[in-house]
Design a protein around this motif. Structure first.
Motif, PDB file in Angstrom:
ATOM      1  N   ARG A  44      24.494 -11.303 -42.176  1.00  0.00           N
ATOM      2  CA  ARG A  44      25.814 -11.163 -42.790  1.00  0.00           C
ATOM      3  C   ARG A  44      26.875 -11.885 -41.959  1.00  0.00           C
ATOM      4  NH1 ARG A  44      23.467  -6.110 -43.062  1.00  0.00           N
ATOM      5  NH2 ARG A  44      24.578  -5.432 -41.195  1.00  0.00           N
ATOM      6  N   ARG A  45      27.965 -12.263 -42.628  1.00  0.00           N
ATOM      7  CA  ARG A  45      29.085 -12.851 -41.913  1.00  0.00           C
ATOM      8  C   ARG A  45      29.643 -11.846 -40.908  1.00  0.00           C
ATOM      9  NH1 ARG A  45      31.705 -17.458 -44.204  1.00  0.00           N
ATOM     10  NH2 ARG A  45      30.612 -18.211 -46.069  1.00  0.00           N
ATOM     11  N   ALA A  46      30.225 -12.340 -39.838  1.00  0.00           N
ATOM     12  CA  ALA A  46      30.713 -11.460 -38.772  1.00  0.00           C
ATOM     13  C   ALA A  46      32.146 -11.831 -38.403  1.00  0.00           C
ATOM     14  CB  ALA A  46      29.804 -11.568 -37.546  1.00  0.00           C
ATOM     15  N   ARG A  47      32.804 -10.911 -37.716  1.00  0.00           N
ATOM     16  CA  ARG A  47      34.176 -11.123 -37.239  1.00  0.00           C
ATOM     17  C   ARG A  47      34.195 -11.166 -35.716  1.00  0.00           C
ATOM     18  NH1 ARG A  47      36.267  -6.792 -37.587  1.00  0.00           N
ATOM     19  NH2 ARG A  47      34.554  -5.548 -38.412  1.00  0.00           N
ATOM     20  N   ALA A  48      35.168 -11.860 -35.161  1.00  0.00           N
ATOM     21  CA  ALA A  48      35.248 -12.003 -33.705  1.00  0.00           C
ATOM     22  C   ALA A  48      35.373 -10.655 -33.017  1.00  0.00           C
ATOM     23  CB  ALA A  48      36.428 -12.906 -33.329  1.00  0.00           C
ATOM     24  N   ALA A  49      36.113  -9.725 -33.613  1.00  0.00           N
ATOM     25  CA  ALA A  49      36.349  -8.417 -32.994  1.00  0.00           C
ATOM     26  C   ALA A  49      35.244  -7.409 -33.285  1.00  0.00           C
ATOM     27  CB  ALA A  49      37.691  -7.857 -33.470  1.00  0.00           C
ATOM     28  N   GLN A  50      34.247  -7.805 -34.059  1.00  0.00           N
ATOM     29  CA  GLN A  50      33.166  -6.892 -34.421  1.00  0.00           C
ATOM     30  C   GLN A  50      32.339  -6.520 -33.195  1.00  0.00           C
ATOM     31  OE1 GLN A  50      31.187  -8.143 -37.965  1.00  0.00           O
ATOM     32  NE2 GLN A  50      29.348  -6.925 -37.594  1.00  0.00           N
ATOM     33  N   ARG A  51      31.997  -5.255 -33.082  1.00  0.00           N
ATOM     34  CA  ARG A  51      31.202  -4.792 -31.935  1.00  0.00           C
ATOM     35  C   ARG A  51      29.711  -4.823 -32.263  1.00  0.00           C
ATOM     36  NH1 ARG A  51      34.127  -3.147 -27.717  1.00  0.00           N
ATOM     37  NH2 ARG A  51      36.332  -2.698 -28.073  1.00  0.00           N
ATOM     38  N   LEU A  52      28.944  -5.301 -31.299  1.00  0.00           N
ATOM     39  CA  LEU A  52      27.505  -5.464 -31.495  1.00  0.00           C
ATOM     40  C   LEU A  52      26.777  -4.127 -31.377  1.00  0.00           C
ATOM     41  CD1 LEU A  52      27.024  -8.648 -29.276  1.00  0.00           C
ATOM     42  CD2 LEU A  52      27.321  -8.557 -31.753  1.00  0.00           C
ATOM     43  N   ARG A  53      25.615  -4.064 -32.013  1.00  0.00           N
ATOM     44  CA  ARG A  53      24.748  -2.890 -31.908  1.00  0.00           C
ATOM     45  C   ARG A  53      23.369  -3.337 -31.436  1.00  0.00           C
ATOM     46  NH1 ARG A  53      25.372  -0.186 -37.732  1.00  0.00           N
ATOM     47  NH2 ARG A  53      25.142  -2.392 -38.284  1.00  0.00           N
ATOM     48  N   ALA A  54      22.759  -2.525 -30.620  1.00  0.00           N
ATOM     49  CA  ALA A  54      21.440  -2.875 -30.095  1.00  0.00           C
ATOM     50  C   ALA A  54      20.463  -3.117 -31.243  1.00  0.00           C
ATOM     51  CB  ALA A  54      20.928  -1.771 -29.180  1.00  0.00           C
ATOM     52  N   GLY A  55      19.681  -4.190 -31.132  1.00  0.00           N
ATOM     53  CA  GLY A  55      18.683  -4.501 -32.135  1.00  0.00           C
ATOM     54  C   GLY A  55      19.150  -5.450 -33.221  1.00  0.00           C
ATOM     55  N   GLU A  56      20.451  -5.692 -33.330  1.00  0.00           N
ATOM     56  CA  GLU A  56      20.950  -6.637 -34.326  1.00  0.00           C
ATOM     57  C   GLU A  56      20.468  -8.051 -33.996  1.00  0.00           C
ATOM     58  OE1 GLU A  56      25.115  -5.068 -36.201  1.00  0.00           O
ATOM     59  OE2 GLU A  56      25.201  -5.813 -34.151  1.00  0.00           O
ATOM     60  N   ILE A  57      20.299  -8.855 -35.027  1.00  0.00           N
ATOM     61  CA  ILE A  57      19.870 -10.239 -34.848  1.00  0.00           C
ATOM     62  C   ILE A  57      21.088 -11.151 -35.023  1.00  0.00           C
ATOM     63  CG2 ILE A  57      18.339 -12.083 -35.622  1.00  0.00           C
ATOM     64  CD1 ILE A  57      16.899  -9.692 -34.408  1.00  0.00           C
ATOM     65  N   LEU A  58      21.373 -11.890 -33.994  1.00  0.00           N
ATOM     66  CA  LEU A  58      22.501 -12.815 -33.999  1.00  0.00           C
ATOM     67  C   LEU A  58      21.987 -14.223 -34.285  1.00  0.00           C
ATOM     68  CD1 LEU A  58      25.557 -13.154 -33.447  1.00  0.00           C
ATOM     69  CD2 LEU A  58      24.993 -13.398 -31.034  1.00  0.00           C
ATOM     70  N   ARG A  59      22.458 -14.799 -35.391  1.00  0.00           N
ATOM     71  CA  ARG A  59      22.064 -16.154 -35.764  1.00  0.00           C
ATOM     72  C   ARG A  59      23.046 -17.148 -35.177  1.00  0.00           C
ATOM     73  NH1 ARG A  59      23.560 -20.351 -38.823  1.00  0.00           N
ATOM     74  NH2 ARG A  59      22.040 -21.494 -40.078  1.00  0.00           N
ATOM     75  N   LEU A  60      22.520 -18.111 -34.411  1.00  0.00           N
ATOM     76  CA  LEU A  60      23.346 -19.144 -33.783  1.00  0.00           C
ATOM     77  C   LEU A  60      22.980 -20.495 -34.375  1.00  0.00           C
ATOM     78  CD1 LEU A  60      23.048 -18.017 -30.036  1.00  0.00           C
ATOM     79  CD2 LEU A  60      24.744 -17.312 -31.726  1.00  0.00           C
ATOM     80  N   PRO A  61      23.970 -21.308 -34.732  1.00  0.00           N
ATOM     81  CA  PRO A  61      23.693 -22.619 -35.330  1.00  0.00           C
ATOM     82  C   PRO A  61      23.088 -23.574 -34.310  1.00  0.00           C
ATOM     83  CG  PRO A  61      26.027 -22.389 -34.877  1.00  0.00           C
ATOM     84  CD  PRO A  61      25.413 -21.048 -34.609  1.00  0.00           C
ATOM     85  N   PRO A  62      22.446 -24.645 -34.761  1.00  0.00           N
ATOM     86  CA  PRO A  62      21.773 -25.585 -33.856  1.00  0.00           C
ATOM     87  C   PRO A  62      22.675 -26.159 -32.764  1.00  0.00           C
ATOM     88  CG  PRO A  62      21.138 -26.003 -36.113  1.00  0.00           C
ATOM     89  CD  PRO A  62      22.241 -25.000 -36.174  1.00  0.00           C
ATOM     90  N   GLN A  63      23.952 -26.412 -33.077  1.00  0.00           N
ATOM     91  CA  GLN A  63      24.832 -27.046 -32.087  1.00  0.00           C
ATOM     92  C   GLN A  63      25.118 -26.167 -30.874  1.00  0.00           C
ATOM     93  OE1 GLN A  63      25.594 -26.355 -35.270  1.00  0.00           O
ATOM     94  NE2 GLN A  63      27.795 -26.013 -35.593  1.00  0.00           N
ATOM     95  N   MET A  64      24.799 -24.860 -30.952  1.00  0.00           N
ATOM     96  CA  MET A  64      25.022 -23.994 -29.800  1.00  0.00           C
ATOM     97  C   MET A  64      24.146 -24.397 -28.625  1.00  0.00           C
ATOM     98  SD  MET A  64      27.440 -22.080 -30.648  1.00  0.00           S
ATOM     99  CE  MET A  64      27.400 -21.181 -29.121  1.00  0.00           C
ATOM    100  N   ALA A  65      23.048 -25.076 -28.899  1.00  0.00           N
ATOM    101  CA  ALA A  65      22.163 -25.524 -27.821  1.00  0.00           C
ATOM    102  C   ALA A  65      22.865 -26.518 -26.913  1.00  0.00           C
ATOM    103  CB  ALA A  65      20.899 -26.155 -28.398  1.00  0.00           C
ATOM    104  N   MET A  66      23.947 -27.139 -27.421  1.00  0.00           N
ATOM    105  CA  MET A  66      24.688 -28.127 -26.633  1.00  0.00           C
ATOM    106  C   MET A  66      25.886 -27.504 -25.922  1.00  0.00           C
ATOM    107  SD  MET A  66      22.845 -30.720 -27.202  1.00  0.00           S
ATOM    108  CE  MET A  66      23.879 -31.998 -26.462  1.00  0.00           C
ATOM    109  N   ALA A  67      26.160 -26.231 -26.205  1.00  0.00           N
ATOM    110  CA  ALA A  67      27.323 -25.581 -25.586  1.00  0.00           C
ATOM    111  C   ALA A  67      27.097 -25.396 -24.092  1.00  0.00           C
ATOM    112  CB  ALA A  67      27.586 -24.221 -26.244  1.00  0.00           C
TER     113      ALA A  67
END
Length: 325
Positions: A47-70
């Motif tokens: 699902r779409r997320a917000r910057a201020a959203q708090r994470l929960r253990a076990g959630e799956i965070l999807r990162l786009p391919p360009q993050m590998a260059m960050a």
């Protein structure tokens, strides 16, 4: 490059999403992150997320391919200097998997800055658990202040402890040796403080911030010196130092705010009082990040005790100092 899938660990539960990115990808600007979120390239459990959203253990965070260059965080030292590591171990008052509390010596800067070659922040990797991340500072002590300093070893601890200091559920007690005796002998100091140049000053100004500190004189030498217990209710820069100076009772050895009483300080030193600022963070009580409460007390430094003895002040009058201030 491929899409990355990252599982949120238990130690990063309740961390804001933007702060997670700041820790793991410090080279990614806030604006760039907002764009990734707005376009749906970063998702939480699909699902779409917000910057201020708090994470929960076990959630799956999807990162786009360009993050590998960050830009990734600086690597931790893998071979700590043995002398530094041993010295830090001697300072530890309490530790577990989430936190470590040390007795910071006077003269050690917590963070770097102009004219500071080495700071506690540089040494934090020496306090990491094997396989753990870089420990994080969650509060500060002035360079010349000694005493209890607590450090987070996990992301969860950093979040919870930062919140405790922000909400003032962390309770602190300091001892100060003052030039002069506060009147009345117990009460509350309430001032409005703001920065002017390199100093904090008391001002009735719209930009000034309220500062509150409960205090009690534990012992005094006539009208010339006192041992004072202080329990700050707010956390302004140089708060205790400025407030005591505003009561015409600056802290002995304060390099900034005790100048008006330099002659009295010189007389004390001739009587055997030691050099250096006499402000000590004696006790810290704070909710543990997972369960219970951490209560840590730091022994009063030898130089401080020598000064008390030289001025015939009783340093044993506040065994339960949290009840005194």
């Amino acid at each position: 490059m491929a899409v990355q899938q990252v599982t949120v660990g238990a130690d990063e539960a309740d961390v804001r999403l933007d702060r997670w990115f700041r820790r793991h990808y410090p080279g990614l600007s806030h604006g760039a992150l907002e764009k990734l979120l707005r376009t749906g390239q970063v998702r939480l459990d699909g699902r779409r997320a917000r910057a201020a959203q708090r994470l929960r253990a076990g959630e799956i965070l999807r990162l786009p391919p360009q993050m590998a260059m960050a830009v990734k965080p600086r690597p931790m030292r893998t071979t700590p200097d043995p002398a530094r590591a041993a010295y830090l171990r001697e300072l530890i008052l309490f530790e577990d998997a989430d936190v470590v509390a040390i007795n910071k010596p006077a003269g050690l800067a917590v963070q770097g800055g102009t004219g500071i070659r080495e700071s506690l922040d540089d040494w934090l990797p020496f306090l990491a658990r094997e396989g753990g991340g870089r420990p994080k500072l969650v509060h500060r002590l002035d360079r010349e202040t000694s005493g209890v300093l607590i450090i987070a070893r996990t992301a969860l601890a950093a979040t919870k402890l930062t919140e405790a200091f922000r909400l003032h559920t962390a309770k602190k007690v300091y001892w100060a040796l003052t030039l002069g005796v506060p009147k009345p002998l117990a009460g509350e100091m309430v001032h409005r403080l703001m920065k002017e140049g390199e100093q904090m000053v008391v001002r009735d100004h719209a930009d000034a911030q309220r500062a509150e500190t409960a205090y009690r004189v534990l012992d005094h030498a006539g009208r010339v010196a006192a041992l004072v217990a202080l329990a700050p209710k707010t956390g302004r820069t140089h708060q205790l130092r400025v407030q005591l100076a505003a009561m015409n009772c600056p802290i002995l050895g304060d390099p900034v705010y005790a100048e008006p009483k330099a002659e009295a300080a010189a007389a004390f030193h001739e009587s055997g009082a030691q050099k250096g600022m006499h402000l000590h963070a004696l006790r810290l009580t704070v909710p543990h990040p997972r369960k219970g409460v951490i209560a840590v007390e730091a022994p009063v430094p030898k130089a401080f005790r020598q000064s008390l003895s030289a001025l015939s002040l009783n340093g044993d009058t506040a065994a339960r100092v949290e009840d005194e201030a």
